[in-house]
Design an enzyme around this catalytic site. Structure first.
Site, PDB file in Angstrom:
ATOM      1  N   ALA A 290       0.868  -1.179   0.000  1.00 34.03           N
ATOM      2  CA  ALA A 290       0.000   0.000   0.000  1.00 34.03           C
ATOM      3  C   ALA A 290       0.905   1.228   0.000  1.00 34.03           C
ATOM      4  O   ALA A 290       2.082   1.135   0.349  1.00 34.03           O
ATOM      5  CB  ALA A 290      -0.874  -0.014   1.237  1.00 34.03           C
TER       6      ALA A 290
ATOM      7  N   GLY B  53       0.403  -5.077   0.870  1.00 34.95           N
ATOM      8  CA  GLY B  53      -0.797  -5.036   0.040  1.00 34.95           C
ATOM      9  C   GLY B  53      -0.581  -5.674  -1.324  1.00 34.95           C
ATOM     10  O   GLY B  53      -1.539  -6.140  -1.956  1.00 34.95           O
TER      11      GLY B  53
ATOM     12  N   GLU C  15      -1.013  -9.307  -0.726  1.00 37.53           N
ATOM     13  CA  GLU C  15      -2.434  -9.506  -0.391  1.00 37.53           C
ATOM     14  C   GLU C  15      -3.303  -9.449  -1.646  1.00 37.53           C
ATOM     15  O   GLU C  15      -4.264 -10.201  -1.786  1.00 37.53           O
ATOM     16  CB  GLU C  15      -2.882  -8.456   0.633  1.00 37.53           C
ATOM     17  CG  GLU C  15      -2.229  -8.670   2.000  1.00 37.53           C
ATOM     18  CD  GLU C  15      -2.577  -7.575   2.986  1.00 37.53           C
ATOM     19  OE1 GLU C  15      -2.177  -6.426   2.744  1.00 37.53           O
ATOM     20  OE2 GLU C  15      -3.253  -7.867   3.978  1.00 37.53           O
TER      21      GLU C  15
ATOM     22  N   GLU D  85       4.239  -5.630   7.080  1.00 36.73           N
ATOM     23  CA  GLU D  85       3.483  -4.573   7.778  1.00 36.73           C
ATOM     24  C   GLU D  85       3.855  -4.416   9.241  1.00 36.73           C
ATOM     25  O   GLU D  85       3.882  -3.302   9.764  1.00 36.73           O
ATOM     26  CB  GLU D  85       1.976  -4.843   7.675  1.00 36.73           C
ATOM     27  CG  GLU D  85       1.377  -4.539   6.309  1.00 36.73           C
ATOM     28  CD  GLU D  85       1.416  -5.715   5.361  1.00 36.73           C
ATOM     29  OE1 GLU D  85       2.234  -6.646   5.574  1.00 36.73           O
ATOM     30  OE2 GLU D  85       0.632  -5.727   4.405  1.00 36.73           O
TER      31      GLU D  85
END
Ligand code: CAA
Length: 699
Positions: A64, A103, A106, A126
């Protein structure tokens, strides 16, 4: 016109969805929105039977967009984008190259099939940023690889090599060497179509459960390993508690915990550390300046520091010539280097064959300066004595080629004076390594005014090649790190004189998050080193400065710390890590008596308040005087060379979280007791008065 960050194309019946958001294809709002559009197009495109999601550029999605953290979230949200991929009625293949992190991984876990390119590394880092995988990572990964492996991947934040990802089942296939993401994706997509493969959802099977004992064991190990941090344990909760719920409830639970962590000070500190480590090498004065070549390195002196520097350079693939004063010392230096490389073999960082190759092809130890004639960058690591340095630099100036850079590894000597010993002061700078130089990541690049910009740029390029975190420092006694260290150590001595015990100080400091307290560190470095520093500074010392004499008493008794088995702590087979030494408190008590001091109690909070105030105050001086370019340079120095807890971001970041006005007020109170020591740094006063923060100076 700028290109959209996500593009949709169709090649016969294969839809190609390409993300292009340089430099690392981070998923920001525009990418999320672009993906949503492309997924709609794919769903509506009757001719498209399968979609391939891949990235342009050097890597798959690296996560992200960190720069959005702390700002109000804006739709569409990543879990929804990934949920949409997973729910599609037509199969989706994700092709990953470079790094698929956070992300990014993911996103791939939401796809129905996953292909990796050779060299790929995947991970969920993370927790190292103070958050947890908040887009399904804690729910989907356990379903794919089992709870044990998933918790290891999530809490360690490690990057897994492609083969391990394949073995664990994160990847379905690995593409051949040299494949390109789009082309490899097309081949696998076609094969999937040929065998009639449909969507295969990671969320479908039930999540694996874990026994109470095993969980307690994992939690205990995690707590010990990541002392003080909250993200790792919260991530375990998200995975384990989520596994007991239906998938969509688990996703909601994960999101709630993710949102909580996103608001935590630890997240802010860890993101600050991440961004500061990248900004620290971005100096306006070096923009567009080209580094000189530095393929051939020379090292003068084969002691612990010299061999560490040589090994760091060799491991980075550079050619190293080391010189020592005579043939026997050169032979010993070679043995030091061979032994240190051997330790890398033991740690699994190097194969035995590679070590043999390095020693035969990349390294030589000689006894004459003429051996350095073709070197591009020569680093001196000899004894800290100006006369010895003079001799070394005179010889280097004579024997090294024109354009060669001459660096000193001195910790405190005056580098402009060293530069002036040569006919090429513009080519001289300081490269201050930390011991052991092949392991410690910090490199202070000390820049006298006379140094040419391309020499400084070469220092940074060299640091990068060695995998160091390089920080520019100006010239002063101790540069950035050691200068600040001297002051917070002195603050500890003030507290001990007033009544705290060294062990209380060490305990408070380790509870704050440092791996060691100041007295245990002195034992490790050697109390003889501290003694020499005090001797060196004696002549220039202001009479108002307090110097702990108990340290001299300990030194006189031959207590030199760990190496003699006795310092502030006693080290023996019963307590190899040290236990409080019997007589230390009595020696200190005698000194208090001489000063007429009645000892008083110190709480851990007060110890930390004073320790940190001293650190921040001196750091503010270091920034105010331009020794550190910005507050972030101080933070990076303390994080990588002085054990500052990363999850607190560094002294300057920490100071901002406390409020500079409050810190200034504290220092004013302390100054009532010891006005000479507790003089406020002008920059701290200025920022506090203007209601500004150190962070304001980082931009
Ligand atoms: N978001 C925004 N910017 C990022 C970024 C991210 N996730 N990752 C890297 N960048 C930026 C860096 O800040 C840097 O920018 P500048 O050039 O302006 O300084 C640039 O990309 C290049 O980064 P590096 O200098 O680090 O390049 P590298 O090649 O040495 O390393 C990397 C590349 C391995 C991807 C490394 O940048 C990295 O580890 N990035 C962070 C990965 C990460 O932690 N991802 C998880 C994010 S959190 C998440 O995804 C939450 C979630 O669950 C939804």
């Amino acid at each position: 016109m700028t290109q959209p960050p996500v593009r949709y194309n169709r090649d016969t019946d294969i839809a190609l969805i390409c993300i292009e958001n340089p430099p690392v294809n981070a998923i920001g709002q525009a990418v999320r929105a672009g993906l949503m559009d492309c997924l709609d197009r794919f769903a509506d495109d009757a001719a498209a039977r399968i979609a391939v999601i891949y990235c342009a550029g050097r890597t798959f999605v690296a996560g992200a967009d960190i720069k959005e953290f702390g700002k109000p979230p804006s739709a569409p949200f990543l879990p929804d984008v990934i949920g949409k991929i997973e729910a599609l009625e037509k199969p989706v293949l994700c092709v990953m190259h470079g790094t698929a992190l956070g992300g990014g991984l993911e996103l791939a876990l939401g796809a129905h099939y996953r292909l990796g390119l050779p060299g790929l590394r995947v991970g969920l880092p993370e927790t190292s940023l103070g958050i947890l995988p908040g887009a399904g990572g804690t729910q989907r990964l356990p379903r794919l690889v089992g709870m044990d492996a998933a918790l290891d991947i999530i809490t360690s934040a490690r990057h897994l090599p492609a083969q391990e990802a394949l073995d664990l089942g994160i990847l379905d296939e690995l593409a051949p060497v040299g494949a390109d993401p789009a082309a490899a994706g097309r081949v696998m997509a076609q094969a999937l179509l040929d065998r009639g493969a449909g969507p295969r959802r990671v969320c479908d099977p039930p999540a694996p459960r874990i026994g109470a004992d095993q969980l307690a064991d994992i939690r205990a190990r995690t707590q010990a390993r990541y002392k003080g941090q909250i993200a790792q344990l919260t991530a375990i909760d998200a995975a384990v508690e989520g596994a007991a719920m239906p998938f969509h409830d688990g996703m909601r639970h994960e999101r709630a915990l993710f949102t909580k962590l996103m608001q935590s000070p630890q997240r802010a500190a860890l993101i600050h550390a991440f961004l500061a480590e990248r900004k620290v090498v971005q100096l306006p004065e070096l923009a567009g300046v080209r580094a000189r070549d530095f393929g051939q390195i020379g090292v003068v002196g084969g002691g612990r520091m010299g061999s560490g520097i040589a090994v760091a350079s060799l491991l980075a693939g550079l050619d190293v010539t080391m010189i020592e004063r005579d043939a026997q010392s050169a032979m010993l230096a070679r043995e030091n280097v061979a032994q240190t490389l051997g330790e890398s073999v033991k740690r699994g960082k190097l194969t035995d064959e590679a070590r043999t190759h390095i020693l035969a092809q990349q390294f030589r130890a000689a006894e004459s300066y003429s051996a350095l004639a073709s070197c591009d960058l020569i680093i001196e690591a000899v004894f800290e004595d100006m006369d010895i340095k003079r001799d070394v630099f005179t010889q280097l100036d004579r024997h090294c080629k024109s354009g060669a850079i001459l660096a000193t590894n001195t910790s405190y000597l005056d580098i402009p004076q060293i530069a002036a010993m040569t006919a090429r002061p513009a080519d001289v700078l300081g490269l201050h390594f930390f011991s052991p130089a092949h392991i410690m990541r910090l490199l202070e690049i000390v820049v006298p005014e006379t140094t040419a910009p391309d020499v400084v740029a070469t220092g940074f390029a060299f640091g990068k090649k060695l995998g160091k975190v390089s920080v520019r420092a100006g010239v002063c006694d101790g540069f950035i790190g050691n200068r600040i260290l001297q002051v917070y150590r002195a603050a500890s001595d003030h507290m001990v004189l007033a009544g705290a015990s060294p062990y209380e100080v060490d305990r408070a400091v380790t509870e704050f998050g440092f791996p060691m307290g100041p007295y245990a560190v002195q034992d490790l470095a050697g109390l003889d080193i501290g003694f020499m520093t005090r001797q060196r500074k004696a002549a220039s010392r202001d009479p108002r400065e307090f110097v702990a004499r108990w340290a001299d008493v300990m030194h006189a008794r031959g207590w030199h710390g760990r190496k003699t088995g006795q310092g502030y702590y006693t080290y023996d087979t019963d307590s190899p890590k040290g236990r409080p030494a019997a007589d230390v408190e009595a020696i200190i008590a005698a000194e208090r008596l001489e000063h007429g001091i009645t000892p008083r109690a110190f709480s851990a909070d007060e110890i930390i308040a004073r320790y940190m105030a001293a650190m921040v105050n001196e750091a503010a001086r270091v920034v105010g005087e331009g020794i550190a370019a910005r507050p972030l340079d101080v933070d990076v120095t303390l994080l990588h060379g002085y054990g500052f807890p990363r999850w607190r971001g560094g002294a300057m970041h920490w100071a901002d979280t406390q409020g500079l006005r409050e810190l200034l007020a504290q220092i004013e109170t302390y100054a009532g007791e010891a006005p000479y020591f507790w003089q406020e740094a002008p920059l701290l006063r200025q920022l506090a008065q203007e209601n500004r923060s150190f962070a304001d100076l980082n931009t």
